[in-house]
Motif scaffolding. Structure first.
Motif, PDB file in Angstrom:
ATOM      1  N   ASN A 170      27.070   3.683   5.470  1.00 22.60           N
ATOM      2  CA  ASN A 170      27.752   4.564   6.420  1.00 22.60           C
ATOM      3  C   ASN A 170      27.593   4.038   7.840  1.00 22.60           C
ATOM      4  N   PHE A 259      31.558  14.766  -4.965  1.00 18.01           N
ATOM      5  CA  PHE A 259      31.481  13.749  -3.911  1.00 18.01           C
ATOM      6  C   PHE A 259      30.749  12.497  -4.356  1.00 18.01           C
ATOM      7  N   ARG A 262      32.456   9.161  -3.683  1.00 15.96           N
ATOM      8  CA  ARG A 262      32.306   8.764  -2.268  1.00 15.96           C
ATOM      9  C   ARG A 262      31.077   7.875  -2.102  1.00 15.96           C
ATOM     10  N   THR A 266      30.779   3.864  -1.257  1.00 14.91           N
ATOM     11  CA  THR A 266      30.052   3.461  -0.053  1.00 14.91           C
ATOM     12  C   THR A 266      28.961   2.444  -0.378  1.00 14.91           C
ATOM     13  N   LEU A 292      42.921   5.638  -3.311  1.00  9.82           N
ATOM     14  CA  LEU A 292      41.882   6.247  -2.471  1.00  9.82           C
ATOM     15  C   LEU A 292      42.435   7.482  -1.783  1.00  9.82           C
ATOM     16  N   GLU A 295      41.372  11.615   2.467  1.00 11.26           N
ATOM     17  CA  GLU A 295      40.170  12.107   3.134  1.00 11.26           C
ATOM     18  C   GLU A 295      39.118  11.008   3.267  1.00 11.26           C
ATOM     19  N   TYR A 296      39.202   9.978   2.419  1.00 16.62           N
ATOM     20  CA  TYR A 296      38.238   8.877   2.479  1.00 16.62           C
ATOM     21  C   TYR A 296      38.809   7.669   3.232  1.00 16.62           C
ATOM     22  N   LEU A 299      36.700   4.919   4.778  1.00 16.18           N
ATOM     23  CA  LEU A 299      36.084   3.837   3.998  1.00 16.18           C
ATOM     24  C   LEU A 299      37.025   2.653   3.788  1.00 16.18           C
TER      25      LEU A 299
END
Ligand SMILES: Cc1cc2nc3c(=O)[nH]c(=O)nc-3n(C[C@H](O)[C@H](O)[C@H](O)COP(=O)(O)O)c2cc1C
Ligand code: SF4
Ligand code: SF4
Lengths: 601, 237
Positions: A170, A259, A262, A266, A292, A295-296, A299
């Protein structure tokens, strides 16, 4: 203005080589640059891309992240999922609204900022959360919301809202998000130490049939919710006639409360892409798509970079398995805000540049999928399992878990717990053990598998997580004794009503009837016959709906009715003589009164 | 030579041509399965779900599901009939259907199915949605109050008229029919002679100024139930 619309559209169309099936990318680009897709742009896209206006219009109106009229430079989308509501959504939304001087759905007078609500954005472990543009803002409070508005007014740069970067990738320069991974229990399979390149090297020593056999021997089943045996799906696609085949990774992760994908994207992106590559080899596909969710988007640059590195390291492209004559590449397809696009055939429609209406089946994607070619769609976690199976062997995988459910499962745990986050547990783990791990001491109701799964009470806490007991795509939302199961069910029905594609009768109408029926019961106007009607509607939705959404979306009502029937029964009563309890004379005559008072429609 | 492939529909063996759907095979055999969105000559759509059957134990829409050798199909079971009735009631309460003032009354397939299934008043609460009427076109009218989103007009315009006058916008309960250019019918190349207008099973798509050409009481479904066998229809005409 007109010229600039034309220019933007022209450039967007050039960037996809005027491929009409890439309408999603064109629309996303136009939306990003113009802040909306106005009628003039619909016209221009129709001309440049040679797709009908009906198709463009239909697409723009379908996805939550597209607007057909100008809104603002910056859109704040506050997540109103149930978990966010538990964590203070109302206060946060009110603070945003007050500070901006607008209500949800409106734009500030200067056209700078608009405020919207949105369904779960995959941040239930750090709720309340919001999207500001593409930037994820987590752990919101009313005070923080007011600060966000003040800062945006000052610098108009969502990225600068991030004060402290999250852990792991992140903090990667291409991610720079405040999102935290919240990995609470990792390993030994999916979230284990990565060994980049190993699995592909080992797969290259096997024939495609042997790779499929390894996946079958491991008894791998899909982790996206339906639990279909992965090896059988691959075999079907391999056997299907066609020179061109596809592997699609489903990273739409739209089920509220989920999630874990996600976190995999990551921290273990190489493992996901390796799984896709191995699938490609097994079924004879040379092209892969990662779908994808919008909302992501934060990334995306990072994932593109991982793909680029894999290409230069010979893990993608021409040189994946040179001696086998196998090449493979992957592109990323962005979504635009639609839960139903997680349904595999709707996902393929979306990839082809259309609204996300699921397809009639048969044919199944493995027979005729993306662009009519045999296509395998697998969940992110499933593909991570594949990589691990090829690397560590089928036995190491299947020795964990139970007979019908081999391996481990990632759980996304949120709600009334002290340690929300991602837990990797062997299949067969009792629910109460998970509760002990995550600190859900006062748990009274659990939503297992998200709203499309089921709501269970303490009587079921001894049951186990696995395909033949309590199956789950991974979401586990915990509610303590202060929460009302009916209100939770109601919030989830609102979600399904919003997210139904509207194609078929039982789902389009059934969700609304159930939501309104719950409102009636909650208002103390229900009758015992209403509960029977819920069951009847659920039965028809389950049997007659066209896709998995409508076939499960009654579950918040039906399962809470099963687990918490007494809570319903205290609210309903037999009608007094001759009068339905739901009947409200004032409401029933309001329209007539309004007209008589001289009002217009 | 082997015999023609066949399937079993409610205990009766009926033949089919490979590639046919269950519904097409049933139609050819003279067995009626209730339906709304399906219309011969149009690509199967599968939205209304009224044609649900059980095929080898799975509930499927017979208008989209391919017939296969030896398949066992149930259609006229109490359970499926009850399901169809619920679906029809859902369609009734979702829109605003005031049959007594509708030009399509007696020609309307939804109304006719309502009669066939003995629906006097739906058990669900009426939604009374606010919906628009598009009377912008000189000769054609869209009354969204009555639209059941069956796409018969969409498919006919696209595949038979070669025009693409109609499309859908929005999703969920907000899904609605839209004229494909601009938002009003007058902006399209729709024409009063389009076959799409005749495709509508309900009173949502109408020609202007042809009201009550056939008197109420003498319209097809006023006397003969929808789906009645041909001889009955002949006799009553
Ligand atoms: C409404 C709906 C939403 C879905 N959303 C997702 C999703 O976000 N991610 C996912 O992997 N599968 C989702 N699925 C399941 C997919 O259709 C499909 O079964 C899955 O991607 C197959 O992958 P697997 O076999 O590896 O699990 C959804 C299904 C439905 C009906
Ligand atoms: S079940 Fe719901 S989401 Fe699925 S096709 Fe029907 S309306 Fe669309
Ligand atoms: S206007 Fe008529 S034909 Fe067109 S979708 Fe509506 S009900 Fe069907």
């Amino acid at each position: 203005m007109t010229t600039s619309v034309d220019t933007v559209v022209r450039e967007a169309c050039v960037s996809v080589g005027h491929d009409p099936t890439r309408l999603m990318d064109v629309a996303r680009e136009v939306q990003a640059r113009l802040g909306c897709i106005p009628p003039a742009a619909v016209d221009a896209i129709h001309h440049d891309l040679h797709v009908s206006r009906a198709q463009v219009q239909s697409l723009v109106s379908f996805y939550a992240f597209f607007d057909d009229h100008p809104t603002s430079q910056i859109t704040i989308r506050v997540c109103d999922d149930v978990v966010d509501r538990l964590a203070g959504y109302d206060r946060v939304a009110k603070a945003f609204a007050d500070e901006l001087g607008v209500t949800i759905g409106q734009t500030t007078a200067d056209g700078a900022i608009s405020l919207q609500r949105t369904a779960c954005i995959g941040m239930s472990d750090q709720a309340p959360a919001a999207l500001v543009g593409n930037v994820v803002v987590t752990d919101l409070s009313a005070e923080r919301a007011r600060q966000v508005v003040a800062e945006l007014r000052a610098h108009r740069d969502p990225q600068r809202l991030i004060k402290k970067l999250g852990d792991g990738n992140n903090a990667h320069p291409l991610v720079k998000a405040m999102v935290r991974n919240n990995i609470r229990q990792a390993g030994p399979i999916v979230m284990s130490e990565p060994r980049r390149g190993e699995a592909i090297r080992k797969a290259a020593a096997l024939s495609p049939a042997e790779v499929i056999r390894a996946v079958k021997t491991a008894r791998l089943r899909g982790r996206g919710g339906a639990g279909f045996p992965t090896g059988i799906k691959w075999e079907m696609a391999r056997a299907a006639p066609g020179a061109r085949k596809f592997v699609v990774c489903n990273a739409d992760e739209g089920e509220p409360g989920t999630f874990k994908d996600r976190v995999l994207l990551t921290e273990w992106p190489d493992r996901v892409f390796a799984g896709m590559t191995i699938a490609g080899y097994a079924l004879g596909a040379r092209e892969g798509i990662l779908y994808l969710r919008a909302e992501y988007a934060y990334l995306r640059a990072f994932l593109e970079d991982v793909l680029a590195r894999r290409r230069s390291d010979g893990l993608l492209g021409r040189d994946v398995m040179p001696r086998r004559g196998f090449e493979f590449d992957i592109r990323i397809q962005m979504g635009a805000g639609a839960y139903v696009c997680g349904e595999e055939s709707a996902l393929l429609e979306s990839c082809e540049g259309r609204r996300g209406d699921p397809r009639n089946r048969p044919p199944f994607p493995a027979q005729r999928g993306y662009l009519g070619c045999p296509t395998v769609v697998n969940n992110v976690e499933t593909l991570c399992c594949v990589t691990r199976i090829l690397d560590a062997g089928s036995a190491a995988f299947s020795e964990l878990g139970s007979r019908q459910s081999a391996g481990t499962k990632l759980l996304s745990v949120s709600g009334d717990v002290s340690r929300p986050g991602v837990y990797e547990v062997p299949f067969g783990t009792p629910i109460q053990d998970v509760l002990a791990l995550c600190g859900g001491r006062d748990a009274t109701a659990l939503q297992v598998g998200g709203p499309s799964g089921r709501m269970v009470g303490p009587a079921d806490f001894e049951r186990t997580i696995c395909y033949d007991d309590i199956a789950t795509g991974g979401a586990l939302v915990v509610f303590d004794s202060t929460r009302n199961p009916l209100e939770i069910a109601h919030a989830y029905m609102e979600f399904f009503e919003d997210e139904s594609c509207g194609y078929c009768t039982p789902c389009r109408v059934g969700n609304v009837l159930l939501r309104k029926g719950l409102e009636k019961v909650l208002a103390g106007r229900g009758e015992p016959s209403d509960l029977e009607q819920f069951e009847q509607i659920a039965k028809v939705m389950k049997a007659a709906s066209r896709c998995g959404l409508g076939q499960t979306s009654f579950n918040p009502v039906l399962s809470s009715l099963q687990s918490f029937r007494y809570q319903y029964e205290t609210l309903v009563a037999e009608p007094a003589q001759g009068r339905r309890r739901g009947f409200d004379l004032d409401v029933a005559t309001a329209e007539a009164a309004r007209i008589r008072a001289g009002g217009t429609q | 030579m082997s015999a023609d492939p066949s399937l079993i529909l409610d205990g009766r063996e009926i033949p089919f041509v490979p590639g046919q759907t269950i519904l097409q095979a049933a139609d050819d055999a003279g067995v009626y399965i209730p339906r709304l969105c399906d219309k011969p000559g149009l690509e199967p759509f599968g939205s209304c779900r009224v044609c649900v059957v059980r095929a080898n134990g799975r509930t499927v829409s017979s208008c989209t599901y391919p017939a296969s050798l030896g398949m066992v199909v149930e259609s006229e079971t109490p359970e499926l009939q009850a399901m169809r009735k619920v679906l029809l009631e859902m369609l009734f309460v979702e829109g605003n259907h005031f049959c007594m003032s509708c030009e399509k009354s007696g020609h309307c397939e939804l109304q006719a199915l309502g009669y066939r299934f003995g629906i006097t008043a739906p058990q669900f609460e009426y939604q009374f949605p606010h919906r628009e009427v598009d009377a912008s076109h000189p000769d054609i009218l869209i009354d969204h109050n009555r639209c059941i989103l069956c796409a018969r007009c969409v498919r006919t315009s696209r595949d038979l008229d070669g025009k693409e006058v109609f499309g859908f916008v929005g999703r969920g309960p907000h899904k609605r029919l839209a004229a494909s250019t601009g938002s009003r019918l007058k902006d399209t190349n729709a024409d009063v002679t389009d076959r799409a207008i005749d495709a509508c099973p309900v009173g949502a798509l109408l020609r202007k100024r042809v009201g009550f050409a056939v008197p109420v009481g003498q319209r097809p479904y006023d006397t003969v139930p929808i789906g009645a066998p041909e001889p009955v229809q002949e006799a009553r005409r």
